[in-house]
Design a protein around this motif. Structure first.
Motif, PDB file in Angstrom:
ATOM      1  N   PRO A  54       0.811  -1.218   0.000  1.00 15.34           N
ATOM      2  CA  PRO A  54       0.000   0.000   0.000  1.00 15.34           C
ATOM      3  C   PRO A  54       0.836   1.256   0.000  1.00 15.34           C
ATOM      4  CG  PRO A  54       0.019  -0.971   2.179  1.00 15.34           C
ATOM      5  CD  PRO A  54       0.719  -1.936   1.274  1.00 15.34           C
ATOM      6  N   SER A  55       2.085   1.148   0.414  1.00 15.41           N
ATOM      7  CA  SER A  55       2.927   2.344   0.512  1.00 15.41           C
ATOM      8  C   SER A  55       4.381   1.921   0.501  1.00 15.41           C
ATOM      9  CB  SER A  55       2.619   3.107   1.801  1.00 15.41           C
ATOM     10  OG  SER A  55       2.746   2.231   2.906  1.00 15.41           O
ATOM     11  N   ASN A  56       5.242   2.918   0.479  1.00 20.26           N
ATOM     12  CA  ASN A  56       6.675   2.674   0.475  1.00 20.26           C
ATOM     13  C   ASN A  56       7.113   2.388   1.909  1.00 20.26           C
ATOM     14  OD1 ASN A  56       9.216   2.443  -0.557  1.00 20.26           O
ATOM     15  ND2 ASN A  56       9.593   4.627  -0.715  1.00 20.26           N
ATOM     16  N   ARG A  57       7.048   1.115   2.293  1.00 20.50           N
ATOM     17  CA  ARG A  57       7.297   0.753   3.685  1.00 20.50           C
ATOM     18  C   ARG A  57       8.163  -0.496   3.758  1.00 20.50           C
ATOM     19  NH1 ARG A  57       2.065  -1.079   6.351  1.00 20.50           N
ATOM     20  NH2 ARG A  57       1.545   1.125   6.265  1.00 20.50           N
ATOM     21  N   GLU A  58       9.069  -0.533   4.712  1.00 22.01           N
ATOM     22  CA  GLU A  58       9.833  -1.744   4.994  1.00 22.01           C
ATOM     23  C   GLU A  58       9.765  -2.003   6.488  1.00 22.01           C
ATOM     24  OE1 GLU A  58      14.413  -3.314   4.745  1.00 22.01           O
ATOM     25  OE2 GLU A  58      13.568  -2.260   3.019  1.00 22.01           O
ATOM     26  N   TRP A  59       9.187  -3.129   6.857  1.00 17.45           N
ATOM     27  CA  TRP A  59       8.964  -3.441   8.266  1.00 17.45           C
ATOM     28  C   TRP A  59      10.277  -3.834   8.928  1.00 17.45           C
ATOM     29  CZ3 TRP A  59       3.867  -3.411  10.281  1.00 17.45           C
ATOM     30  CH2 TRP A  59       3.782  -3.750  11.634  1.00 17.45           C
ATOM     31  N   VAL A  60      10.583  -3.219  10.071  1.00 14.61           N
ATOM     32  CA  VAL A  60      11.759  -3.578  10.854  1.00 14.61           C
ATOM     33  C   VAL A  60      11.326  -3.924  12.275  1.00 14.61           C
ATOM     34  CG1 VAL A  60      13.494  -2.298   9.564  1.00 14.61           C
ATOM     35  CG2 VAL A  60      12.171  -1.122  11.307  1.00 14.61           C
ATOM     36  N   LYS A  61      12.014  -4.868  12.882  1.00 10.85           N
ATOM     37  CA  LYS A  61      11.690  -5.270  14.251  1.00 10.85           C
ATOM     38  C   LYS A  61      12.142  -4.191  15.229  1.00 10.85           C
ATOM     39  CE  LYS A  61      11.859 -10.219  13.305  1.00 10.85           C
ATOM     40  NZ  LYS A  61      12.494 -11.519  13.637  1.00 10.85           N
ATOM     41  N   LEU A  62      11.523  -4.169  16.400  1.00 13.71           N
ATOM     42  CA  LEU A  62      11.833  -3.139  17.390  1.00 13.71           C
ATOM     43  C   LEU A  62      13.295  -3.194  17.802  1.00 13.71           C
ATOM     44  CD1 LEU A  62      10.555  -0.863  19.071  1.00 13.71           C
ATOM     45  CD2 LEU A  62      10.151  -2.527  20.883  1.00 13.71           C
ATOM     46  N   LYS A  63      13.860  -4.381  17.881  1.00 13.44           N
ATOM     47  CA  LYS A  63      15.268  -4.511  18.282  1.00 13.44           C
ATOM     48  C   LYS A  63      16.218  -3.929  17.241  1.00 13.44           C
ATOM     49  CE  LYS A  63      15.799  -9.249  16.525  1.00 13.44           C
ATOM     50  NZ  LYS A  63      16.792  -8.933  15.492  1.00 13.44           N
ATOM     51  N   GLU A  79      16.620  12.283   0.358  1.00 11.15           N
ATOM     52  CA  GLU A  79      16.511  11.613  -0.937  1.00 11.15           C
ATOM     53  C   GLU A  79      15.229  10.780  -0.941  1.00 11.15           C
ATOM     54  OE1 GLU A  79      18.884   8.501  -3.907  1.00 11.15           O
ATOM     55  OE2 GLU A  79      19.754   9.092  -1.996  1.00 11.15           O
ATOM     56  N   ARG A  80      14.363  11.038  -1.904  1.00 12.35           N
ATOM     57  CA  ARG A  80      13.136  10.242  -2.012  1.00 12.35           C
ATOM     58  C   ARG A  80      13.483   8.775  -2.262  1.00 12.35           C
ATOM     59  NH1 ARG A  80       8.278  13.127  -3.325  1.00 12.35           N
ATOM     60  NH2 ARG A  80       8.642  15.358  -3.561  1.00 12.35           N
ATOM     61  N   GLN A  81      12.744   7.893  -1.606  1.00  8.27           N
ATOM     62  CA  GLN A  81      12.967   6.465  -1.770  1.00  8.27           C
ATOM     63  C   GLN A  81      12.004   5.912  -2.813  1.00  8.27           C
ATOM     64  OE1 GLN A  81      15.577   4.955   0.091  1.00  8.27           O
ATOM     65  NE2 GLN A  81      15.876   7.153   0.403  1.00  8.27           N
ATOM     66  N   THR A  82      12.521   5.093  -3.688  1.00  9.94           N
ATOM     67  CA  THR A  82      11.687   4.463  -4.708  1.00  9.94           C
ATOM     68  C   THR A  82      11.825   2.958  -4.601  1.00  9.94           C
ATOM     69  OG1 THR A  82      13.484   4.616  -6.329  1.00  9.94           O
ATOM     70  CG2 THR A  82      11.876   6.407  -6.305  1.00  9.94           C
ATOM     71  N   GLU A  83      10.721   2.273  -4.879  1.00 10.60           N
ATOM     72  CA  GLU A  83      10.762   0.814  -4.838  1.00 10.60           C
ATOM     73  C   GLU A  83      11.457   0.292  -6.088  1.00 10.60           C
ATOM     74  OE1 GLU A  83       7.232  -1.362  -3.494  1.00 10.60           O
ATOM     75  OE2 GLU A  83       6.250   0.589  -3.307  1.00 10.60           O
ATOM     76  N   PRO A  84      12.218  -0.810  -5.970  1.00 11.44           N
ATOM     77  CA  PRO A  84      12.849  -1.396  -7.162  1.00 11.44           C
ATOM     78  C   PRO A  84      11.777  -1.807  -8.163  1.00 11.44           C
ATOM     79  CG  PRO A  84      12.998  -2.880  -5.266  1.00 11.44           C
ATOM     80  CD  PRO A  84      12.525  -1.564  -4.751  1.00 11.44           C
ATOM     81  N   PRO A  85      12.007  -1.571  -9.454  1.00 13.95           N
ATOM     82  CA  PRO A  85      10.955  -1.779 -10.448  1.00 13.95           C
ATOM     83  C   PRO A  85      10.579  -3.234 -10.687  1.00 13.95           C
ATOM     84  CG  PRO A  85      13.009  -1.181 -11.515  1.00 13.95           C
ATOM     85  CD  PRO A  85      13.231  -1.008 -10.048  1.00 13.95           C
ATOM     86  N   GLY A  86      11.503  -4.168 -10.433  1.00  8.71           N
ATOM     87  CA  GLY A  86      11.188  -5.570 -10.692  1.00  8.71           C
ATOM     88  C   GLY A  86      11.430  -5.931 -12.148  1.00  8.71           C
TER      89      GLY A  86
END
Length: 601
Positions: free
Chosen positions: A90-99, A281-288
Motif C-alpha cells: 500500500p505504501s513505500n514501507r519496509e517493516w523492521v523489528k523493534l530490536k 533523498e526520495r525512496q523508490t521501490e525497485p521496479p522488478g
C-alpha cells in the motif's frame, strides 16, 4: 430562545396528552423539575454514557481485524515459472523489528508523545482530563496515547476523522482492544512501522533513509528527535521545506527527553545548539523484472479484489501470471539493445551526441517551449535575447535535446492459442520512461495494418493469385481533396498479384484493394480481430495505417491470424490463491471466437 423552549414543550404537552398519559407526565416533570428529579437525572448520565459505549463497540474494528493488520501481507505476483515479479504494497514501507530500531527513536517518541506509555492500558486518564480542561478553556490540546494514535493510523475509515466525541470513544475502545491483544513492544513496533513521514515514506525505516540516508538502527539522538518531532504535524515540521520550525520542534523533543530522564541537561545544552542536518533523498521501490506489466496488472487486480471483497494489500493474495520470466529477461535485453542502436542512428542523424545542437531552428523551437524561456521573456527580454540566455545553459539544452530525441521501443509476446501474455516490456528503461508504450501509447501502425485490408478481400472471395495493375492511384476524398498514395519506385503498369502486393508492401496495390473492399469492412474486421480499444477512422488512408493503435491491439490481431482466424482475448493471470494456497479464482483459456475464416487466415 428562553421563550421558544417553553412554547415547544407546551405544544408537545397539549398534543401528546391525548396520546399517552405517561408521556404527558414525563413532559410535566421536565417542565417542573424537583431536586429529587435532578439527582435522578444526574445519576442516570453515567449509565447512559456506559450504554452509549456498549452500543459503539460493534462499530469498532474487531480483534480479528487488528490481528490481520499486524500480519499484513501484500499480494505477491508470480511468473508462470514461479519467479517473484512484484509485491503490491500500500505504501513505500519496509517493516523492521523493534530490536533493529535505535533506542534513541523509542526514547524520543515516548518522552514526546506518551511518557506514561508503560503505565496505562491504552488510555491515559490524567492526560485525557488535562487535555479536556485545556480544550474547554480555549487552548486545544491532544491527549491521545501512542496506542490511540496507532488505532487511528490503522483504521482511519472505521474510526473516522471528525473531531467528535463518538470518534474519540471509538478510538479509545480500539486502543483497549489493541492493548488486550498485544504487548507494549509489539504496539511500539507496529506504530513505528506504520506512521507516515511524507514523501510516500511510511514507517521509521523509510523515514531514516529518506531524511538521513541511513537505516533506523543507526539514527542518533538529534536525528531521532527530528523524526519524532514531525509526528505532531508532518507538513508543518517538514525539515525539507520548514527547517526552522523543524529545528525548534527537534529542540522541544530534546527538552522532553531531559524532563523524563532520557537525556542529561549537559547533553541538551550541547545538542540543542547544533544545526539541522538532513540528507534528503526520495525512496523508490525497485521496479522488478516486469514493471510495466505489474503496473497494468495492479489496476486489473484492484478491481477484481473490490468485486470479491479482498484486500489487495493485506490478504496475502498469490497471483500466478502468464509471464515467462526467461522470455521476459530476454525481451528486456532485446529492447535495450535495439533501443540503444536506434538511438545511436538517431543521434547521428541529428548531428550531435545529445541529439541536437545550438544554432538549429528546431532546437530553438524546443527551447521556446521551456519554462526557462518563458521566465526570460517575462523579464522583458526580446526573443533573441531570451533564446541566448537559455541556450547558454548547457545542462538545459542537453536535457531538452535528450527528451525530444529519445527513441522508444516496446515489446509484447503472446501465445495466440490461448491469449496468454509471455513477455511485456513497455519502454527502454522503466525508471526513466515509466509511460507504458505497449498499452497506453497509440501510434500509427503504417504498413503493419495492410494485412487487415487483404484479409477483408480474401474473406470477400479474392485469391492471392488475383492481380491489380501497378498504376498511379487517385482517390477523391470528402471536401474535394485527392489522395495519391505512392511507392518508392515509379508505377510499372504491370499486373501484381495480391500475394506480392502484401509481401512487398505495395502502397498502390493496397490502396486499390481498399477501394474494392471498402474502408468500413476493413475497420470492422480489424476490430473483430483484436483492434478493439482504439477508434479506427473508416477512410481510404486507413489501408496504410493512419489511425493510431496500441502495440497490444496489433499483437492481439496478428495472433488471430496465427490462430487461423480464432480471436482470443489477451490474458495476464491464470490463477489467484489465498495465503494458504487455496485457489480463489481459476482463469482457464476461453474458446477462440472465429472472426476470420481459416482459409482467409
Amino acid at each position: 430562545m428562553k421563550r421558544l423552549i417553553p412554547l415547544i414543550l407546551e405544544t408537545l404537552d397539549r398534543g401528546l396528552t391525548r396520546v399517552n398519559p405517561l408521556v404527558a407526565a414525563a413532559l410535566w416533570h421536565l417542565r417542573h423539575p424537583t431536586r429529587r428529579g435532578v439527582l435522578k437525572a444526574c445519576a442516570a448520565l453515567p449509565l447512559l454514557f456506559v450504554l452509549y459505549v456498549l452500543v459503539l463497540i460493534p462499530f469498532t474494528p474487531g480483534i480479528g481485524d487488528i490481528r490481520k493488520a499486524k500480519i499484513e501481507q501484500p499480494a505477491r505476483i508470480l511468473s508462470a515459472d514461479g519467479k517473484l515479479l512484484a509485491e503490491f504494497k500500500p505504501s513505500n514501507r519496509e517493516w523492521v523489528k523493534l530490536k533493529d530500531i535505535s533506542p534513541n527513536v523509542v526514547n524520543a517518541l515516548i518522552a514526546t508523545e506518551d511518557h506514561r506509555f508503560y503505565q496505562h492500558f491504552g488510555l491515559d486518564w490524567r492526560r485525557t482530563a488535562s487535555a479536556a480542561l485545556h480544550t474547554f478553556s480555549g487552548d486545544r490540546q491532544g491527549g491521545s496515547t501512542i496506542t490511540q494514535q496507532l488505532a487511528r493510523n490503522l483504521y482511519p475509515d472505521e474510526i473516522g476523522r471528525a473531531p467528535t466525541l463518538t470518534r474519540k470513544l471509538k478510538e479509545a475502545i480500539t486502543a483497549f482492544k489493541i492493548e488486550a491483544l498485544y504487548t507494549k513492544d509489539e504496539i511500539l513496533e507496529t506504530y513505528l512501522n506504520t506512521v507516515p513521514f511524507l514523501y510516500n515514506a511510511y514507517g521509521i525505516e523509510m523515514a531514516a533513509r529518506t531524511y538521513f540516508d541511513k537505516s533506523a538502527s543507526e539514527l542518533n539522538v538529534l536525528e531521532s528527535a527530528t523524526l519524532a518531532g514531525m509526528l505532531k504535524g508532518n507538513s508543518y515540521y517538514n525539515p525539507v521545506l520548514n527547517p526552522e520550525r523543524a529545528l525548534q520542534r527537534r529542540n522541544t523533543v530534546l527538552a522532553q527527553m531531559v524532563k523524563f530522564g532520557k537525556l542529561t541537561p549537559a547533553a541538551y545544552q550541547t545538542l540543542s545548539k547544533k544545526p539541522l542536518r538532513i540528507d534528503f533523498e526520495r525512496q523508490t521501490e525497485p521496479p522488478g523484472p516486469a514493471p510495466h506489466f505489474a503496473q497494468q496488472l495492479r489496476k486489473w487486480l484492484a478491481a477484481w479484489a473490490d468485486r470479491n471483497d479482498y484486500n489487495l494489500y493485506s490478504d496475502g493474495l498469490v497471483v500466478r501470471t502468464t509471464i515467462d520470466s526467461r522470455l521476459q529477461t530476454m525481451a528486456t535485453q532485446a529492447v535495450i539493445l535495439q533501443g540503444n542502436q536506434l538511438q545511436g542512428i538517431a543521434n547521428a542523424a541529428w548531428g550531435s551526441r545529445a541529439g541536437c545542437s545550438n544554432g538549429k531552428d528546431l532546437l530553438a523551437t524546443f527551447l521556446r517551449e521551456t519554462p526557462d524561456y518563458r521566465a526570460a521573456k517575462d523579464t522583458g527580454l526580446s526573443d533573441d535575447d531570451a533564446l541566448k540566455r537559455v541556450s547558454a545553459n548547457r545542462g538545459l539544452v542537453q536535457s531538452v535535446c535528450e527528451s525530444k530525441t529519445r527513441v522508444q521501443a516496446d515489446f509484447l509476446a503472446m501465445d495466440p492459442r490461448n491469449g496468454q501474455i509471455r513477455a511485456w516490456v513497455g519502454s527502454r528503461d522503466f525508471s526513466q520512461d515509466p509511460f507504458d508504450h505497449v498499452q497506453q501509447a497509440r501510434r500509427q501502425p503504417g504498413s503493419t495494418f495492410k494485412p487487415f485490408v487483404y484479409a477483408a478481400a480474401f474473406e470477400a472471395g479474392a485469391k492471392p493469385s488475383d492481380t491489380l495493375l501497378d498504376q498511379p492511384v487517385e482517390i477523391q476524398l470528402a471536401g474535394g481533396e485527392v489522395w495519391r498514395p505512392g511507392d518508392e519506385d515509379e508505377p510499372s503498369e504491370r499486373p501484381i498479384t495480391l500475394r506480392d502486393g502484401l509481401a512487398y508492401s505495395r502502397n498502390r496495390i493496397t490502396a486499390q484493394l481498399m477501394q474494392t473492399v471498402g474502408p468500413n469492412k476493413v475497420a470492422r474486421l480489424a476490430r473483430a480481430m483484436g483492434v478493439r480499444d482504439s477508434p479506427l477512422e473508416a477512410v481510404p488512408s486507413l489501408a496504410l495505417g493512419t489511425s493510431p493503435v496500441t502495440l497490444k491491439e496489433m499483437v492481439s490481431a496478428y495472433g488471430t491470424i496465427a490462430n487461423l482466424g480464432g480471436y482470443v482475448e489477451p490474458v495476464m493471470v491464470t490463477r489467484i490463491e489465498d495465503r494458504n494456497g487455496e485457489v480463489l479464482a481459476d482463469f482457464a483459456p476461453t474458446p477462440p471466437q472465429q472472426e476470420l475464416s481459416a482459409d482467409a487466415a
